[in-house]
Design a protein around this motif. Structure first.
Motif, mmCIF file in Angstrom:
data_model
loop_
_atom_site.group_PDB
_atom_site.id
_atom_site.type_symbol
_atom_site.label_atom_id
_atom_site.label_comp_id
_atom_site.label_asym_id
_atom_site.label_seq_id
_atom_site.Cartn_x
_atom_site.Cartn_y
_atom_site.Cartn_z
ATOM 1 N N THR A 72 25.185 55.902 3.357
ATOM 2 C CA THR A 72 24.901 54.471 3.258
ATOM 3 C C THR A 72 23.576 54.161 3.955
ATOM 4 O O THR A 72 23.133 54.889 4.844
ATOM 5 N N ALA A 101 22.537 54.818 -1.076
ATOM 6 C CA ALA A 101 22.997 53.442 -1.224
ATOM 7 C C ALA A 101 22.086 52.512 -0.450
ATOM 8 O O ALA A 101 21.593 52.846 0.635
ATOM 9 N N CYS A 105 24.877 48.699 -2.715
ATOM 10 C CA CYS A 105 26.109 48.518 -1.941
ATOM 11 C C CYS A 105 25.829 47.658 -0.723
ATOM 12 O O CYS A 105 24.987 48.017 0.116
ATOM 13 N N VAL A 138 27.377 46.966 2.501
ATOM 14 C CA VAL A 138 28.423 47.690 3.223
ATOM 15 C C VAL A 138 29.402 46.775 3.948
ATOM 16 O O VAL A 138 30.491 47.218 4.342
ATOM 17 N N VAL A 191 31.935 48.959 -1.054
ATOM 18 C CA VAL A 191 32.004 50.310 -0.458
ATOM 19 C C VAL A 191 32.946 51.187 -1.277
ATOM 20 O O VAL A 191 32.652 52.364 -1.538
ATOM 21 N N ASN A 251 28.085 57.219 7.451
ATOM 22 C CA ASN A 251 27.892 55.783 7.653
ATOM 23 C C ASN A 251 26.613 55.579 8.452
ATOM 24 O O ASN A 251 26.621 55.585 9.685
ATOM 25 N N GLY A 307 33.351 51.548 5.650
ATOM 26 C CA GLY A 307 32.967 52.860 5.142
ATOM 27 C C GLY A 307 33.917 53.946 5.586
ATOM 28 O O GLY A 307 34.286 54.841 4.818
#
Length: 265
Positions: A7, A31, A57, A59, A65, A84, A117
């Motif tokens: 992420t 992402a 995304c 988060v 997610v 993450n 996440g």
């Protein structure tokens, strides 16, 4: 080869990790908040032995997610490593002067993003029977204080506790859960904060040059350690106390090149 989701990986250390995983032949799902940012990151990473894909995304929204996890499984078949990394740092104000909207942004991105996440990744990994989850920590996570990081450090300190709780709650599972402390890395966010308080940055410029590293320097080490980690509870740390002491000692005798000139500082 591993299938990896990162992420907050359209820039900074996240993109550096994505590029290194792909260079080694692993498949990566990056992402970020916008498709444009994803397209630009994929183009910059370029053609690699591993496949690089991406999906927008936010988060702090759990359904997004979950959609990121589902997209990675659809494309790669499984998710072997979930990192993450998404986070926001605003470090130019003391707590009482930090704008409320900036507090909310840091808490929702850093805390909600990592919590959601982790929930999504661990649930999916338990179903598939394997997987590694790593949470990106940072300044304040070990309780140390630096001026300007009161809110940011609070979120990272909380995530340190959160990750410890995850490790204990999942100790009887086949999953590997760990922490990453990347050290002081020169990213777009660091440059932005330095420019926002240039006088203070210049006061600390020598120390920053001694302790900071570039994304390209740090990423290969972190990826190597992530791939090697097989024990839950492992903390991967680039800038150790011993490394800090050695650098500060050497700086008394050898002048360090200015690492920030290339970033317009």
């Amino acid at each position: 080869m591993a299938n990896v989701v990162i992420t907050g990986s359209t820039k900074g250390i996240g993109r550096g990790l994505a590029a290194e995983f792909a260079r080694l032949g692993h498949n990566v799902m990056i992402a970020g908040r916008s498709q444009q940012a994803i397209d630009e990151a994929v183009a910059e990473i370029g053609s690699q032995p591993g496949t690089v894909s991406g999906r927008p995304c936010e988060v702090s929204e759990k359904d997004q997610v979950q959609a990121l996890w589902d997209a990675a499984v659809t494309e790669f078949g499984s998710v072997d490593i979930w990192i993450n990394n998404a986070g926001l740092a605003r470090t130019v104000w003391p707590i009482l002067e930090t704008p409320d909207e900036e507090i909310q942004a840091m808490v929702t991105t850093n805390m909600f993003g990592t919590i959601f996440g982790s929930k999504v990744a661990i649930s999916g990994m338990k179903k598939q029977g394997h997987g590694k989850l790593f949470n990106m920590l940072g300044g304040g996570s070990d309780g140390e204080f630096f001026p300007g990081i009161g809110i940011y450090g609070t979120t990272k300190r909380g995530l340190n506790y959160f990750t410890d709780a995850l490790i204990k709650e999942n100790k009887d599972s086949p999953l590997v859960i760990g922490k990453i402390r990347p050290g002081m890395v020169i990213t777009e966010a660091v440059v932005r904060e330095a420019k926002a308080d240039l006088n203070n940055f210049n006061k600390n410029r020598k120390t920053m040059n001694n302790l900071c590293d570039t994304v390209e320097t740090v990423s290969p080490y972190l990826v190597d350690q992530i791939l090697k980690t097989e024990k839950s509870g492992t903390k991967i740390r680039w800038l150790t106390g011993a490394k800090i002491a050695k650098r500060m000692m050497l700086s008394r005798f050898v002048s360090q090149p200015d690492k920030f000139e290339a970033f317009g500082l």
